[in-house]
Enzyme design. Structure first.
Site, mmCIF file in Angstrom:
data_model
loop_
_atom_site.group_PDB
_atom_site.id
_atom_site.type_symbol
_atom_site.label_atom_id
_atom_site.label_comp_id
_atom_site.label_asym_id
_atom_site.label_seq_id
_atom_site.Cartn_x
_atom_site.Cartn_y
_atom_site.Cartn_z
ATOM 1 C CD GLU A 243 -2.998 -1.031 0.360
ATOM 2 O OE1 GLU A 243 -3.148 0.027 -0.281
ATOM 3 O OE2 GLU A 243 -3.719 -2.019 0.192
ATOM 4 C CB CYS A 277 -1.843 7.121 0.997
ATOM 5 S SG CYS A 277 -3.131 6.285 1.921
#
Ligand code: NAD
Length: 513
Positions: A243, A277
């Protein structure tokens, strides 16, 4: 040691000193775990994985709900620790914890149903019963970042535990105390020693975990570190889930509800001081509504407050050197012709960076290409939604995205090359536990959350059970001279026709159609 920031990283000798980005206060000291420490933790985890993996889903669910209760019992401690260690506001920390509880509940409740063995069609081998079953991997290594020190690692930890695995967790060197609390709560609630363990340290400790022959590694962090983690894991063929970063686009179409769009885009770009993010790092606004949209954004952003107190909308920058990167993106953009309609280079006030809204940005500027990870909103004017999609997809990243449109939202969302899209909102997909979370390209691969996020943490077993032998269809030698014509006839009958009509009734029965 400086007094005004995170100094994690300055003392690599054996102790990890954690200081608050809010005021430099020393919050705690933790060990820097060596390669041997990490290997020992993984070895202990193997034993607990066997005990945990042998429990029923019902038993594991009960333990995970106890874990949830323990997190709630210690919520004040957790919220305060995240606030002081990461620099985000207490409200932001509480919101993060709420998401964690929501995901943990979902994972605990969903695993039993999803991971039940299931039968699948045996195709032409109609004399077989075919079963797919799921087994825990064993030990999962989890390496986490600092920006969401609870939500991000728990996206892997909750789902890995629900699937029956033990976990060795290495939090970011900037937020190990928040990680420690997550592990302490698990240890207090689940009476299986070493089921969830903490290893602390810098990149070397993370690298040791990546090389420790865990059964799977779930890494969340930057793309450059992700590459190193994957290379280390490759040595042992350890599967990885990555991720990584993002450069989230938001598209505002001509028929969008502009109040919702402005409010969403402002929140998406400034939440957690832009250190997410899935932040909105680029807004593409259709010409027809551009001026009005920018006006609304400017008014909204001017009403926001930055700081450490309860009135602040967002808090401090966690990582000191990140501030330089954000400043550089803003500086370069202004130098190349962008206009700051809110804030600018004067917005950098030590650890607190006030919001910056840029217009007249071009696609080649760093602020439109690289992950900025700060409270900066660049807004680009586009001729059409079509152009917005093209520019949004012109990125090496592909994590979160948003579309604001009264009509055609799904169609635009499907065309965005990102793992997730919210329509008429931002970031909502991260809070919905049934939705898988992850990226494409430099944003990584694999999924946390949702069914896909549980399936990441199981190995899949396929079993073919021959119920009775069937001449010509079994896995045994037959009469070679007859076999070839039989097989040819079968292929013609089954697959040679344009439709089912060509299939003989016997074969039709055999293939179950
Ligand atoms: P980072 O890559 O610097 O560090 C992440 C973790 O990796 C830390 O625990 C660090 O100690 C460890 N590490 C460093 N070197 C290592 C190595 N060689 N081997 C193994 N581990 C190593 O990232 P960060 O600065 O902590 O976090 C910010 C980044 O994380 C941003 O790019 C952000 O977009 C990304 N992020 C992604 C998601 C997501 O779900 N996609 C969520 C949050 C943050």
């Amino acid at each position: 040691m400086t007094l005004t920031g995170h100094t994690a990283g300055t003392n690599k000798s054996g102790k990890l000193e954690v200081r608050s980005p809010l005021d430099g206060e020393l919050l705690g000291t933790l060990p820097v775990h060596s390669v041997d420490d990490v290997l020992a933790a993984v070895a202990r985890a193997r034993r607990s994985a066997e005990v945990w993996g042998a429990l029923s889903f019902k038993e594991r669910r009960a333990h995970l709900l106890d874990y949830r209760r323990e997190l709630v019992r210690r919520m004040d401690d957790i919220i305060d620790t995240v606030h002081r260690e990461n620099g985000k506001t207490r409200a932001d920390a509480a919101q993060e914890l709420l998401l964690v509880l929501n995901h943990l509940t979902h994972a605990a409740n969903r695993a039993a149903q999803l991971l039940k063995p299931r039968h699948v069609s045996s195709g032409i081998l109609a004399n077989y019963r075919s079963r797919v079953s799921y087994h825990p991997y064993g030990v999962i290594g989890v390496i986490g970042p600092w920006n969401y020190p609870l939500h991000t690692p728990m996206g892997s930890i909750s789902y890995a535990l629900a699937a029956g695995n033990a976990v060795v967790f290495k939090p970011s060197e900037l937020t190990p105390l928040s990680g420690k609390l997550l592990v302490e709560c698990a240890q207090a609630a689940i009476p299986i020693p070493d089921l969830v363990q903490l290893v602390t340290g810098y990149g070397d400790t993370g690298a040791a975990l990546a090389s420790a022959k865990v059964d799977k590694l779930a890494f969340t962090g930057s793309a450059p570190t992700g590459r190193r983690v994957m290379a280390a894991a490759a040595e042992n063929l350890t599967p990885v889930l990555l991720e990584l970063g993002g450069k989230g686009p938001a598209i505002v179409t001509a028929d969008a509800d502009l109040d919702r769009a402005a409010s969403g885009v402002v929140f998406g770009s400034l939440m957690n001081a832009g250190q997410a993010c899935i932040s909105t790092e680029r807004a593409f606004v259709v010409d027809a509504v551009y001026e009005e949209f920018v006006g609304k954004v400017v008014a909204l952003v001017r009403s926001l407050k930055v700081g450490r107190d309860e009135q602040a909308h967002y808090g401090a920058m966690t990582l000191e050197r990140q501030i330089d990167r954000v400043r550089e993106h803003v500086r370069e953009a202004i130098e190349q012709g962008a206009r700051a309609v809110v804030g600018g280079l004067e917005s950098f006030k030590g650890r607190f960076v006030e919001p910056i809204v840029l217009v007249d940005v071009t696609p080649t500027m760093k602020v439109m290409r690289e992950e900025t990870f700060g409270p900066v909103l660049p807004i680009a004017k586009v001729a059409s939604a079509e152009e917005a999609v093209r520019l949004a997809n012109d990125s090496s990243f592909g994590l979160g995205s948003a579309v604001f449109a009264r009509t055609g939202g799904y169609e635009l969302a499907e065309r965005l090359r990102t793992g997730m899209t919210s329509i008429n909102a931002v970031a909502a997909f991260a809070a919905i536990p049934g939705l898988p979370f992850g990226g494409v390209g430099e944003s990584g691969f694999g999924r946390i959350h949702g069914d896909e996020g549980i399936l990441e943490f199981v190995r899949v077993k396929a079993i073919a059970y021959e119920r009775f032998p069937l001449p010509g269809l079994g896995m045994a030698f037959g009469e070679p001279d007859k076999q070839l014509p039989q097989l040819k006839q079968m292929m013609s009958k089954l697959y040679g026709g344009s439709a089912i009509d060509g299939v003989s009734s016997v074969l039709r029965k055999l293939v179950g159609r």
